[in-house]
Design an enzyme around this catalytic site. Sequence first.
Site, mmCIF file in Angstrom:
data_model
loop_
_atom_site.group_PDB
_atom_site.id
_atom_site.type_symbol
_atom_site.label_atom_id
_atom_site.label_comp_id
_atom_site.label_asym_id
_atom_site.label_seq_id
_atom_site.Cartn_x
_atom_site.Cartn_y
_atom_site.Cartn_z
ATOM 1 N N GLU A 60 20.842 22.508 112.065
ATOM 2 C CA GLU A 60 21.480 23.481 112.947
ATOM 3 C C GLU A 60 22.942 23.087 113.150
ATOM 4 O O GLU A 60 23.327 21.928 112.901
ATOM 5 C CB GLU A 60 20.774 23.520 114.303
ATOM 6 C CG GLU A 60 19.344 24.010 114.234
ATOM 7 C CD GLU A 60 19.222 25.413 113.634
ATOM 8 O OE1 GLU A 60 19.858 26.345 114.130
ATOM 9 O OE2 GLU A 60 18.493 25.565 112.642
ATOM 10 N N GLU A 83 10.908 36.990 110.328
ATOM 11 C CA GLU A 83 10.165 36.096 109.426
ATOM 12 C C GLU A 83 10.940 34.811 109.143
ATOM 13 O O GLU A 83 10.354 33.733 109.007
ATOM 14 C CB GLU A 83 9.874 36.836 108.106
ATOM 15 C CG GLU A 83 8.912 36.128 107.188
ATOM 16 C CD GLU A 83 7.539 35.910 107.802
ATOM 17 O OE1 GLU A 83 6.794 36.867 107.959
ATOM 18 O OE2 GLU A 83 7.231 34.752 108.138
ATOM 19 N N LYS A 113 10.250 27.313 117.683
ATOM 20 C CA LYS A 113 9.396 27.927 116.661
ATOM 21 C C LYS A 113 7.933 27.973 117.096
ATOM 22 O O LYS A 113 7.246 28.979 116.881
ATOM 23 C CB LYS A 113 9.551 27.160 115.340
ATOM 24 C CG LYS A 113 10.932 27.357 114.707
ATOM 25 C CD LYS A 113 11.172 26.353 113.597
ATOM 26 C CE LYS A 113 12.487 26.606 112.879
ATOM 27 N NZ LYS A 113 12.860 25.511 111.956
HETATM 28 P P1 NAP Z 1 25.986 28.763 109.689
HETATM 29 O O1 NAP Z 1 26.006 28.265 108.297
HETATM 30 O O2 NAP Z 1 26.629 27.976 110.758
HETATM 31 O O3 NAP Z 1 26.629 30.238 109.667
HETATM 32 C C1 NAP Z 1 26.914 30.956 110.838
HETATM 33 C C2 NAP Z 1 27.722 32.186 110.460
HETATM 34 O O4 NAP Z 1 27.912 32.987 111.618
HETATM 35 C C3 NAP Z 1 29.109 31.867 109.906
HETATM 36 O O5 NAP Z 1 29.421 32.770 108.883
HETATM 37 C C4 NAP Z 1 30.028 32.084 111.111
HETATM 38 O O6 NAP Z 1 31.314 32.565 110.743
HETATM 39 C C5 NAP Z 1 29.301 33.190 111.848
HETATM 40 N N1 NAP Z 1 29.517 33.112 113.290
HETATM 41 C C6 NAP Z 1 28.988 32.206 114.138
HETATM 42 N N2 NAP Z 1 29.390 32.461 115.405
HETATM 43 C C7 NAP Z 1 30.194 33.554 115.324
HETATM 44 C C8 NAP Z 1 30.922 34.304 116.285
HETATM 45 N N3 NAP Z 1 30.911 33.973 117.581
HETATM 46 N N4 NAP Z 1 31.635 35.369 115.853
HETATM 47 C C9 NAP Z 1 31.650 35.706 114.542
HETATM 48 N N5 NAP Z 1 30.968 35.038 113.588
HETATM 49 C C10 NAP Z 1 30.249 33.967 113.980
HETATM 50 O O7 NAP Z 1 24.495 29.032 110.177
HETATM 51 P P2 NAP Z 1 23.184 29.187 109.267
HETATM 52 O O8 NAP Z 1 22.690 27.839 108.893
HETATM 53 O O9 NAP Z 1 23.395 30.205 108.213
HETATM 54 O O10 NAP Z 1 22.149 29.729 110.365
HETATM 55 C C11 NAP Z 1 22.210 31.051 110.810
HETATM 56 C C12 NAP Z 1 20.954 31.350 111.622
HETATM 57 O O11 NAP Z 1 19.822 31.171 110.803
HETATM 58 C C13 NAP Z 1 20.740 30.424 112.834
HETATM 59 O O12 NAP Z 1 20.113 31.168 113.863
HETATM 60 C C14 NAP Z 1 19.768 29.385 112.302
HETATM 61 O O13 NAP Z 1 18.969 28.802 113.311
HETATM 62 C C15 NAP Z 1 18.919 30.237 111.396
HETATM 63 N N6 NAP Z 1 18.232 29.533 110.320
HETATM 64 C C16 NAP Z 1 18.932 28.684 109.522
HETATM 65 C C17 NAP Z 1 18.277 28.064 108.471
HETATM 66 C C18 NAP Z 1 18.999 27.114 107.553
HETATM 67 O O14 NAP Z 1 18.335 26.505 106.711
HETATM 68 N N7 NAP Z 1 20.305 26.966 107.668
HETATM 69 C C19 NAP Z 1 16.923 28.311 108.256
HETATM 70 C C20 NAP Z 1 16.242 29.193 109.112
HETATM 71 C C21 NAP Z 1 16.911 29.810 110.132
HETATM 72 P P3 NAP Z 1 32.331 31.657 109.842
HETATM 73 O O15 NAP Z 1 31.690 31.569 108.501
HETATM 74 O O16 NAP Z 1 33.600 32.421 109.829
HETATM 75 O O17 NAP Z 1 32.396 30.337 110.541
HETATM 76 N N1 HSE Z 2 17.495 23.524 111.190
HETATM 77 C C1 HSE Z 2 16.271 24.170 110.828
HETATM 78 C C2 HSE Z 2 15.368 23.171 110.140
HETATM 79 C C3 HSE Z 2 16.554 25.324 109.923
HETATM 80 O O1 HSE Z 2 15.849 22.097 109.756
HETATM 81 O O2 HSE Z 2 14.179 23.436 110.011
HETATM 82 C C4 HSE Z 2 15.330 26.141 109.601
HETATM 83 O O3 HSE Z 2 14.894 26.849 110.723
#
Ligand code: NAP
Ligand code: HSE
EC number: 1.1.1.3
Length: 433
Positions: free
Chosen positions: A187, A126, A202
Site C-alpha cells: 500500500e 472483486e 479484507k
Molecule cells: P498507486 O500505485 O499509488 O496509484 C494511485 C493512483 O491514484 C495514481 O495514479 C495517483 O496519481 C492517483 N491518485 C491518488 N490520489 C489522488 C488524488 N487525490 N487525486 C488524483 N489522483 C490521485 O496505487 P495502486 O497500488 O494502484 O492501488 C490503487 C488501489 O488499488 C488502492 O485502493 C489499493 O488498496 C488497491 N489495490 C492495490 C493492489 C496492488 O497490488 N497494488 C492490489 C489490490 C488492490 P499519480 O499517478 O499522478 O500519482
Molecule cells: N497491499 C495489498 C497486499 C495489495 O499486499 O495484499 C492487494 O490488496
Amino acid sequence: MTVKIGLLGLGTVGTGTVEILQEPQGRSPLLKAIEIKAVGVRSLDKPRQVNLPPEVLTTDLETIVTDPDIAIVVELMGGLEPARSLILQAIAHKKHIVTANKAVIARYGPEIYEAANQHGVYVLLEAAVGGGIPIIKPLKQSLGGNRIESIVGILNGTTNYILSRMTSEGADFDEVLTAAQQLGYAEADPSADVDGLDAADKIAILASLGFGGRVKREDVACEGIRSVSAVDIAYADRLGFVIKLLAIADGNAGENSEALQLRVHPTLIAKAHPLASVNGVYNGVLVTGDPLGQVMFYGRGAGAGPTASAVVSDVINIVGIITSSDENPALDPLLSCTHQHYCQVSSIEDLVTRFYCRFLCADVPGVIGHLGMGFGNHGVSLESLVQIGFTDGCAEIVVVTHDVREGDYRAALEEISQLEAVKEIPSVIRVLS
Ligand code: NAP
Ligand code: HSE
C-alpha cells in the site's frame, strides 16, 4: 453500443487495467464495447507506462464523476478521502462503481451501498480482496446454497511475501519490504500491510458477504507481523509449523456460538495445512460451508496484472448488463448489496485457540515447574514445553498449549510475567487449531 468509463487513478492497478482494456484480442468480446473517456491522476507530468491521448488525462477528478457520458467510474486511487466522496458523488450522478479500495469499503460500505441502491447502480469490488483471485463473486453467488462456517485467509500479499522470504532465505524484514514496494504489492503507506490493517479490511468485507450482515471494521481484532522474528520462524519450523498472517472470520470459535470471531494475527499453522504452502505474493482463502465442506481459492493476491484482471471482470459484468438490458433495469440482487443488520461479533478474550509462546528465563532449578504452575492456575493445559537453547544468558523455553480461552491464557501470562525467573516473553503467537 459503446460504454464510456472513467478511471480515478493510473498507478499500479490503473496501469494494469488500461493495459488489458487496450489489448482486447483473445479476451471477453465485451471489452471491445468499452471506451476510456477520462483518467484522473494527481500529476500530469509523471511518466506513464501506457499510451493515452493527452486530453484523456486530468487532475480534475470531479469532471469524471459528474460527466454525463460516463457510465462506469473505476476507482483505483486508494486512500479514504477523496476516494469516498468521489465514489458517493459518482453514485449520485448514477454511475456504476468498480473499486479496488478495501479501506473505503470496509469503513464506509453501508453508506456507499445505501446510496448505490437508492440510485440504482452497482458497486463491485472483486479486486479489493485477494487481488486476482475470484472470491467476492463466489461468496455472493456460487456458494449461496451454503451456510458459511468459517473463512480463513492469507489476504495480504506484501506480508506473505515478507514472511515467505524470511522463512526460506532468512531474509531481513526491511530489505524484503522494500522489494515488495518495488514490485507494486505494498500500500502507499506499507504500515497498512505490515500492521495487518489491510487484511483486517479484507476479512471485514468477506465476513459481511459470507455471514450475511454488516460488519463494523473496528470489530476486527488486529495484530501485524512486526513482532515475528527469525527466532520464532526457526522454532516454528522445528515444531512442524510455518508462520502466516491469517485473517479469520469464524462462526464457531468463540464461547458465544451465536457471535462471529473476526481477527487478523500471525499464526502458526501445521506444515500439512493447505494454507501453509501459500507463499510469496500468493493469497489463499479457505472457506468452509455446509453442505460443501472446504473449498480453497488460490492465486496472486497483489500486483498490477492480477488485480487488473479482477477490476476488468467487474467492468465486464456491468457492461454486459448495460448493453443487454432496457433503460432502467432493476438491480440484480446477486450483484448488489442490501444488508441492513450488523453481525454480532464476540470479543477476542472469548476466542478458544492454541498458543505458542517463547520465554527467556533465568537458568535456575524449578523454572519449568513455575511456568507449568502459572498455566495450571488458570486452567491452561500444555501440549509441549521445550527448552531448546540459550539467548543472552537466558534459557529459551517454548510452550505450545492445547485449546484455551484467550482471556484465561492472558491471565496466566500476566501471572507468569511476575515470576522472578521470567526475564522476558518476546513472543506470543496463536496456533491454528
Ligand atoms: P498507486 O500505485 O499509488 O496509484 C494511485 C493512483 O491514484 C495514481 O495514479 C495517483 O496519481 C492517483 N491518485 C491518488 N490520489 C489522488 C488524488 N487525490 N487525486 C488524483 N489522483 C490521485 O496505487 P495502486 O497500488 O494502484 O492501488 C490503487 C488501489 O488499488 C488502492 O485502493 C489499493 O488498496 C488497491 N489495490 C492495490 C493492489 C496492488 O497490488 N497494488 C492490489 C489490490 C488492490 P499519480 O499517478 O499522478 O500519482
Ligand atoms: N497491499 C495489498 C497486499 C495489495 O499486499 O495484499 C492487494 O490488496
